[in-house]
Write an enzyme that holds these catalytic residues in place. Structure first.
Site, PDB file in Angstrom:
ATOM      1  N   GLY A   1       0.775  -1.249   0.000  1.00 50.14           N
ATOM      2  CA  GLY A   1       0.000   0.000   0.000  1.00 50.14           C
ATOM      3  C   GLY A   1       0.798   1.286   0.000  1.00 50.14           C
ATOM      4  O   GLY A   1       0.276   2.338  -0.390  1.00 50.14           O
TER       5      GLY A   1
ATOM      6  N   GLU B   1       4.026   4.055   5.968  1.00 52.74           N
ATOM      7  CA  GLU B   1       2.825   3.223   5.799  1.00 52.74           C
ATOM      8  C   GLU B   1       1.702   4.053   5.190  1.00 52.74           C
ATOM      9  O   GLU B   1       1.618   5.254   5.426  1.00 52.74           O
ATOM     10  CB  GLU B   1       2.332   2.746   7.171  1.00 52.74           C
ATOM     11  CG  GLU B   1       2.610   1.302   7.486  1.00 52.74           C
ATOM     12  CD  GLU B   1       1.801   0.300   6.677  1.00 52.74           C
ATOM     13  OE1 GLU B   1       1.351   0.607   5.564  1.00 52.74           O
ATOM     14  OE2 GLU B   1       1.622  -0.811   7.181  1.00 52.74           O
ATOM     15  N   ASP B   2       0.814   3.382   4.454  1.00 49.38           N
ATOM     16  CA  ASP B   2      -0.364   4.111   3.963  1.00 49.38           C
ATOM     17  C   ASP B   2      -1.371   4.330   5.090  1.00 49.38           C
ATOM     18  O   ASP B   2      -1.948   5.401   5.201  1.00 49.38           O
ATOM     19  CB  ASP B   2      -1.003   3.388   2.766  1.00 49.38           C
ATOM     20  CG  ASP B   2      -1.248   1.909   3.025  1.00 49.38           C
ATOM     21  OD1 ASP B   2      -0.821   1.393   4.073  1.00 49.38           O
ATOM     22  OD2 ASP B   2      -1.870   1.259   2.173  1.00 49.38           O
TER      23      ASP B   2
ATOM     24  N   ASP C   1      -4.505   1.143  10.958  1.00 51.10           N
ATOM     25  CA  ASP C   1      -5.944   0.951  11.181  1.00 51.10           C
ATOM     26  C   ASP C   1      -6.142   0.313  12.557  1.00 51.10           C
ATOM     27  O   ASP C   1      -6.216   1.013  13.569  1.00 51.10           O
ATOM     28  CB  ASP C   1      -6.492   0.085  10.041  1.00 51.10           C
ATOM     29  CG  ASP C   1      -7.994  -0.058  10.050  1.00 51.10           C
ATOM     30  OD1 ASP C   1      -8.610   0.103  11.111  1.00 51.10           O
ATOM     31  OD2 ASP C   1      -8.579  -0.358   8.998  1.00 51.10           O
TER      32      ASP C   1
ATOM     33  N   ASP D   1      -6.157  -0.602  -1.162  1.00 53.15           N
ATOM     34  CA  ASP D   1      -6.902  -1.452  -2.087  1.00 53.15           C
ATOM     35  C   ASP D   1      -8.089  -2.148  -1.432  1.00 53.15           C
ATOM     36  O   ASP D   1      -8.203  -2.240  -0.210  1.00 53.15           O
ATOM     37  CB  ASP D   1      -5.975  -2.551  -2.626  1.00 53.15           C
ATOM     38  CG  ASP D   1      -5.694  -3.639  -1.574  1.00 53.15           C
ATOM     39  OD1 ASP D   1      -5.324  -3.286  -0.434  1.00 53.15           O
ATOM     40  OD2 ASP D   1      -5.883  -4.828  -1.886  1.00 53.15           O
TER      41      ASP D   1
HETATM   42  C1  PRP Z   1      -2.934  -2.672   4.993  1.00 52.03           C
HETATM   43  C2  PRP Z   1      -2.097  -1.421   5.146  1.00 52.03           C
HETATM   44  C3  PRP Z   1      -1.362  -1.644   6.440  1.00 52.03           C
HETATM   45  C4  PRP Z   1      -2.329  -2.474   7.250  1.00 52.03           C
HETATM   46  C5  PRP Z   1      -2.993  -1.613   8.294  1.00 52.03           C
HETATM   47  O1  PRP Z   1      -2.154  -3.723   4.474  1.00 52.03           O
HETATM   48  O2  PRP Z   1      -1.222  -1.237   4.051  1.00 52.03           O
HETATM   49  O3  PRP Z   1      -0.151  -2.350   6.249  1.00 52.03           O
HETATM   50  O4  PRP Z   1      -3.309  -2.987   6.341  1.00 52.03           O
HETATM   51  O5  PRP Z   1      -3.992  -2.316   8.973  1.00 52.03           O
HETATM   52  P1  PRP Z   1      -3.925  -2.693  10.523  1.00 52.03           P
HETATM   53  O6  PRP Z   1      -3.488  -1.455  11.251  1.00 52.03           O
HETATM   54  O7  PRP Z   1      -5.353  -3.067  10.830  1.00 52.03           O
HETATM   55  O8  PRP Z   1      -2.985  -3.847  10.706  1.00 52.03           O
HETATM   56  P2  PRP Z   1      -2.765  -5.037   3.803  1.00 52.03           P
HETATM   57  O9  PRP Z   1      -2.684  -6.195   4.722  1.00 52.03           O
HETATM   58  O10 PRP Z   1      -4.126  -4.718   3.228  1.00 52.03           O
HETATM   59  O11 PRP Z   1      -1.724  -5.294   2.637  1.00 52.03           O
HETATM   60  P3  PRP Z   1      -1.411  -4.321   1.380  1.00 52.03           P
HETATM   61  O12 PRP Z   1      -0.609  -3.148   1.902  1.00 52.03           O
HETATM   62  O13 PRP Z   1      -0.629  -5.178   0.474  1.00 52.03           O
HETATM   63  O14 PRP Z   1      -2.730  -3.871   0.797  1.00 52.03           O
END
Ligand code: PRP
Length: 183
Positions: A51, A106-107, A110, A164
């Site tokens: 991301g 990080e994007d 959450d 995504d």
């Molecule tokens: C997303 C995002 C962070 C994570 C945050 O990654 O890029 O790494 O979720 O969420 P959290 O704080 O609830 O752990 P994802 O697992 O979707 O992988 P991606 O970056 O490849 O989309």
């Protein structure tokens, strides 16, 4: 991306939360802040794939300092809209970070699960300093030390600018909440 493709993709959004212009302005501010803070100790930016890629690409060009970049791949959402609760490493860093001034990019933070796992892991590698820069931060009980935050994120499933749903929408220039019919 043509205007038409952009509109078609954006049709799946409930609401645009952050426009391309707002993102660009905020990323520039973050870059200037990072450049000031790291003026005497060039940072190693660690982007978390997948991301982070648009954010990191724009951020590094806003940091007027010599710096280096490395990547780690972590995944916990798969094709779902809720965290699986398990963080999977899909790619490790290319080099040791011992003695480095590491800034994780990080994007989104959450639930905080990914970041907690990552910080615990990176601390064992003995960096000189370890900070986090997240474009979006969902307020919550995570109590994680996120030093640089682009925008506080509303409680919605967000896509665009790297974020995504099942691999889609990463190329939207804006960030928005996804309509339920699109999931
Ligand atoms: C997303 C995002 C962070 C994570 C945050 O990654 O890029 O790494 O979720 O969420 P959290 O704080 O609830 O752990 P994802 O697992 O979707 O992988 P991606 O970056 O490849 O989309």
């Amino acid at each position: 991306m043509t205007r038409r493709t952009q509109l078609e993709l954006a049709r799946d959004l409930d609401k645009v939360l952050f426009s391309a212009e707002q993102i660009a302005a905020r990323v520039r501010e973050l870059g200037e802040q990072v450049a000031q803070d790291y003026a005497d100790r060039p940072p190693l930016l660690v982007g978390i794939l997948c991301g982070c890629f648009p954010f990191l690409a724009d951020l590094v060009r806003s940091i007027d300092l010599p710096l280096r970049v490395d990547f780690m791949g972590l995944s916990s959402y798969g094709d779902d809209t809720a965290s699986s609760g398990v963080v999977r490493t899909t790619k490790d860093l290319e080099r040791s970070i011992e003695g480095e001034h590491v800034l994780v990019v990080e994007d989104i933070v959450d639930t905080g699960l990914t970041m907690r796992y990552l910080l615990d892991n990176l601390r064992t590698r003995r960096p000189a300093s370890l900070e986090v820069c997240a474009l979006l931060h969902k307020p919550g009980p995570q109590a994680l030390p996120v030093r640089y935050v682009g925008f506080p994120c509303p409680d919605a499933f967000v896509v665009g600018y790297g974020l995504d749903y099942a691999g889609r929408y990463r190329n939207l220039p804006m960030i928005g909440s996804l309509r339920s019919h699109a999931r």
